[in-house]
Enzyme design. Structure first.
Site, PDB file in Angstrom:
ATOM      1  N   ASP A 271       0.843  -1.201   0.000  1.00 30.60           N
ATOM      2  CA  ASP A 271       0.000   0.000   0.000  1.00 30.60           C
ATOM      3  C   ASP A 271       0.877   1.249   0.000  1.00 30.60           C
ATOM      4  O   ASP A 271       1.348   1.691   1.040  1.00 30.60           O
ATOM      5  CB  ASP A 271      -0.908  -0.019   1.242  1.00 30.60           C
ATOM      6  CG  ASP A 271      -1.837   1.189   1.290  1.00 30.60           C
ATOM      7  OD1 ASP A 271      -1.932   1.905   0.270  1.00 30.60           O
ATOM      8  OD2 ASP A 271      -2.472   1.397   2.352  1.00 30.60           O
ATOM      9  N   LYS A 278       1.696   7.910   0.417  1.00 23.51           N
ATOM     10  CA  LYS A 278       2.107   7.960   1.824  1.00 23.51           C
ATOM     11  C   LYS A 278       3.493   8.588   1.941  1.00 23.51           C
ATOM     12  O   LYS A 278       4.279   8.531   1.001  1.00 23.51           O
ATOM     13  CB  LYS A 278       2.165   6.531   2.395  1.00 23.51           C
ATOM     14  CG  LYS A 278       0.819   5.887   2.623  1.00 23.51           C
ATOM     15  CD  LYS A 278       0.983   4.481   3.187  1.00 23.51           C
ATOM     16  CE  LYS A 278      -0.360   3.812   3.421  1.00 23.51           C
ATOM     17  NZ  LYS A 278      -1.175   4.461   4.468  1.00 23.51           N
ATOM     18  N   ASP A 348      -5.682   6.475  -0.699  1.00 23.13           N
ATOM     19  CA  ASP A 348      -5.060   5.684   0.372  1.00 23.13           C
ATOM     20  C   ASP A 348      -6.117   4.982   1.231  1.00 23.13           C
ATOM     21  O   ASP A 348      -5.778   4.128   2.052  1.00 23.13           O
ATOM     22  CB  ASP A 348      -4.175   6.609   1.233  1.00 23.13           C
ATOM     23  CG  ASP A 348      -3.183   5.826   2.081  1.00 23.13           C
ATOM     24  OD1 ASP A 348      -3.031   4.609   1.844  1.00 23.13           O
ATOM     25  OD2 ASP A 348      -2.574   6.430   2.976  1.00 23.13           O
ATOM     26  N   ARG A 352     -11.159  -0.418   2.075  1.00 24.10           N
ATOM     27  CA  ARG A 352     -12.631  -0.500   2.030  1.00 24.10           C
ATOM     28  C   ARG A 352     -13.125  -0.670   0.604  1.00 24.10           C
ATOM     29  O   ARG A 352     -14.177  -1.252   0.361  1.00 24.10           O
ATOM     30  CB  ARG A 352     -13.231   0.740   2.705  1.00 24.10           C
ATOM     31  CG  ARG A 352     -12.937   2.026   2.012  1.00 24.10           C
ATOM     32  CD  ARG A 352     -13.102   3.248   2.909  1.00 24.10           C
ATOM     33  NE  ARG A 352     -11.970   3.399   3.828  1.00 24.10           N
ATOM     34  CZ  ARG A 352     -11.878   4.373   4.731  1.00 24.10           C
ATOM     35  NH1 ARG A 352     -12.836   5.266   4.865  1.00 24.10           N
ATOM     36  NH2 ARG A 352     -10.832   4.452   5.511  1.00 24.10           N
TER      37      ARG A 352
HETATM   38  N1  BES Z   1      -3.274   0.218   5.251  1.00 14.74           N
HETATM   39  C1  BES Z   1      -3.659   1.484   5.729  1.00 14.74           C
HETATM   40  C2  BES Z   1      -3.960   1.492   7.215  1.00 14.74           C
HETATM   41  C3  BES Z   1      -2.763   1.435   8.118  1.00 14.74           C
HETATM   42  C4  BES Z   1      -1.961   2.535   8.281  1.00 14.74           C
HETATM   43  C5  BES Z   1      -2.513   0.291   8.845  1.00 14.74           C
HETATM   44  C6  BES Z   1      -0.876   2.475   9.135  1.00 14.74           C
HETATM   45  C7  BES Z   1      -1.446   0.243   9.713  1.00 14.74           C
HETATM   46  C8  BES Z   1      -0.618   1.327   9.860  1.00 14.74           C
HETATM   47  C9  BES Z   1      -4.904   1.977   5.003  1.00 14.74           C
HETATM   48  O1  BES Z   1      -5.037   1.563   3.690  1.00 14.74           O
HETATM   49  C10 BES Z   1      -4.843   3.448   4.993  1.00 14.74           C
HETATM   50  O2  BES Z   1      -3.960   3.987   4.371  1.00 14.74           O
HETATM   51  N2  BES Z   1      -5.761   4.089   5.706  1.00 14.74           N
HETATM   52  C11 BES Z   1      -5.780   5.494   5.807  1.00 14.74           C
HETATM   53  C12 BES Z   1      -7.198   5.956   5.706  1.00 14.74           C
HETATM   54  C13 BES Z   1      -7.347   7.446   5.561  1.00 14.74           C
HETATM   55  C14 BES Z   1      -6.853   7.873   4.200  1.00 14.74           C
HETATM   56  C15 BES Z   1      -8.795   7.803   5.739  1.00 14.74           C
HETATM   57  C16 BES Z   1      -5.181   5.868   7.163  1.00 14.74           C
HETATM   58  O3  BES Z   1      -5.422   5.151   8.139  1.00 14.74           O
HETATM   59  O4  BES Z   1      -4.432   6.838   7.224  1.00 14.74           O
HETATM   60 ZN    ZN Z   2      -4.092  -0.176   3.194  1.00 12.57          ZN
HETATM   61 MN    MN Z   3      -4.045   2.869   2.345  1.00 14.07          MN
END
Ligand code: BES
Ligand code: ZN
Ligand code: MN
Length: 497
Positions: A271, A278, A348, A352
């Site tokens: 990801d 990121k 990101d 979902r």
């Molecule tokens: N895979 C990540 C969630 C994640 C982040 C898990 C850090 C463990 C450590 C997910 O796909 C993601 O990036 N989520 C975002 C959502 C946001 C853009 C609403 C997040 O948590 O920052």
């Molecule tokens: Zn993710």
């Molecule tokens: Mn993500």
């Protein structure tokens, strides 16, 4: 590591057992456990305890050699706390310390003669599982991709558990070993680098499991996903050169007509965030973004090995989330399999987007329950730290019961969860000016809005969502996958038989 059961009686005594090492418990109040008393003929153990060489605190250990009247070469004293009662935490800490001590011994075999049946509010089966998981954990190495393997430090390879040998303990041991094997697969997959552990690799792993345990395994390719109109899932794969894989495993251990439990895993093999990219620091850890998928595969390994008499279906949605000239852009609107349109405000928030189509696909199985497992939100780590997974269900009687069933399976395995809310107020936060819903919520409660998003796709069956962002892996010096929530999931399924 090889585990077995060794029952002792008046003829076949602890003192006459020939082994490299016997581990017995002592306590802070200077009392000896029953097994320690049985080896204390000449009073050596009492003397060691009285002299203060071992405190008896949970996790303290002392190795004694060549005790008079004891056939074992060594006796390992293991502190299990105050001696009033043995708490679950003290027992686990003691077992972990014993495994650590075993790892530096020049002995090949050992007997765990700790009071497995005397842990407060836990049965002997719980203790058996704790010993097996701690033992396997102590020898686990994440060196699959090192040219020189880490030295295998553990001298002790054969561990016998001193418990009565009956159908109950035999089954508990076999199930514990199966869970440990499932946990190991989940850790191995999580720890592999993302250039090796691709969606294709996950699909191959699933096929291999299918061969080993006679699961029916189907891998849907891009063309088939297009035909199914999985526009949301496919939008995440746009920037990637790796083909997406939608993996379906079927373990039909129950009656043919019984409604199955469906496990759905997030399998983002890397990801980057996509166009909403990121930051660089720590981005390597996003190879763990397939740990939900890995936990579904690990759970299948465990139930396959057990021959669990239950119908269970596993769904793994696997792809990469990459930026490129073809990648989905913020503001793009995609149509999910159930017809809802989604404005992708942040690429990101991709988990979902793949899960919603997998959850729609799950409808065809008329499930008894669906549990999705995902490293879904960083906010879940903010809320719960690394101790508990986040648990979300609808708030009605049936779902409160499902949440309690999952929580209980977590408590019983030390693989705990904490419930967090969803509901109308969070759905409000997901409104879009241009589509049926947005893929991120307005600020606040990001784990809850993510779960609320998923809920829109789960109204045809009982459903729970498990956010494992904080529990699936460890960062820092001990960086690596934990194998959670395989113990909880497996226990949940066992309890449904
Ligand atoms: N895979 C990540 C969630 C994640 C982040 C898990 C850090 C463990 C450590 C997910 O796909 C993601 O990036 N989520 C975002 C959502 C946001 C853009 C609403 C997040 O948590 O920052
Ligand atoms: Zn993710
Ligand atoms: Mn993500």
């Amino acid at each position: 590591m090889d585990f077995s059961i060794k029952a002792f009686d008046t003829k076949n005594t602890m003192a006459s057992a020939k082994t490299g090492c016997v581990a017995v418990a002592v306590f802070e109040n200077k009392k000896l456990s029953q097994a320690a008393q049985a080896l204390d003929g000449a009073g050596d153990i009492t003397a060691a305890l009285k002299s203060g060489d071992i405190s008896g605190k949970a996790g303290s250990t002392l190795l004694l050699r060549g005790l008079a009247g004891v056939a074992a070469e060594r006796v390992l004293l293991v502190g299990l706390g105050n001696g009033e009662s043995i708490g679950e935490k003290a027992f686990t800490t003691g077992v972990q310390a014993a495994m650590k001590a075993f790892s530096t011994l020049g002995a090949a075999d050992a007997i765990i003669a700790l009071p497995l049946a005397e842990v407060k509010e836990r049965d002997v089966n719980w203790s058996i599982r704790t010993v097996v998981l701690a033992g396997r954990d102590s020898i686990y190495r994440s060196d699959a991709q090192k040219s020189k393997k880490d030295p295998a430090p553990n001298g002790v390879r054969k561990i016998a558990l001193a418990v009565p040998n009956n159908a109950g303990t035999k089954l508990a041991l076999a199930q514990a070993i199966a869970v440990a094997n499932g946990v190991q697969l989940t850790k191995d997959l999580g720890n592999l680098s993302a250039n090796v552990c691709t969606p294709t690799y996950l699909a191959e792993t699933a096929k291999k499991l299918g061969k080993d345990y006679m699961f029916n395994v189907e891998v849907l390719e891009r063309k088939q996903l297009e035909a199914l109109k999985m526009g949301s899932f496919l939008s995440v794969t746009n920037g990637s050169e790796q083909p997406p894989k939608f993996i379906v495993l079927k373990h039909m251990g129950g009656k043919p007509k019984d409604a199955p439990v469906v496990l759905v895993g997030k399998g983002i093999t890397f990801d980057t965030g996509g166009i909403s990219i990121k930051p660089g620091a720590g981005m390597d850890e996003m190879k763990f973004d397939m740990c939900g998928a890995a936990s579904v595969l690990g759970t299948f390994r465990a139930i396959g090995e057990m021959g669990l008499k239950l119908n269970v279906i596993g769904i793994v949605a696997a792809c990469e989330n990459m930026p490129s000239g073809r990648a989905t852009k913020p503001g793009d609107i995609v149509t999910s399999m159930n017809g809802l349109t989604i404005e992708v405000l942040n690429t990101d928030a991709e988990g979902r987007l793949i899960l919603c189509d997998a959850l729609t696909y799950a409808e065809r199985f008329n499930p008894a329950a669906v549990i999705d497992v995902a490293t879904l939100t960083g906010a879940c780590i903010v809320a719960l730290g690394h101790h508990h997974s986040g648990l979300f269900t609808r708030n009605d009687d049936a779902h409160n019961a499902l949440a309690e069933e999952i929580s209980a399976a977590g408590r019983a395995t030390g693989d705990t969860l904490w419930r967090l809310p969803i509901g109308e107020e969070y759905n409000e936060q997901l409104k879009s000016n241009f589509a049926d819903l947005a893929n991120i919520g307005s600020p606040g409660g990001a784990s809850c809005t993510a779960a609320a998003f998923l809920e829109n796709f789960t109204r045809k069956y009982p459903w729970a969502h498990v956010d494992i962002a904080g529990t699936a892996w460890k960062s820092g010096a001990a960086k690596g996958a934990t194998g959670r929530p395989v113990p909880m999931l497996t226990n949940f399924l066992i309890n449904r038989t």
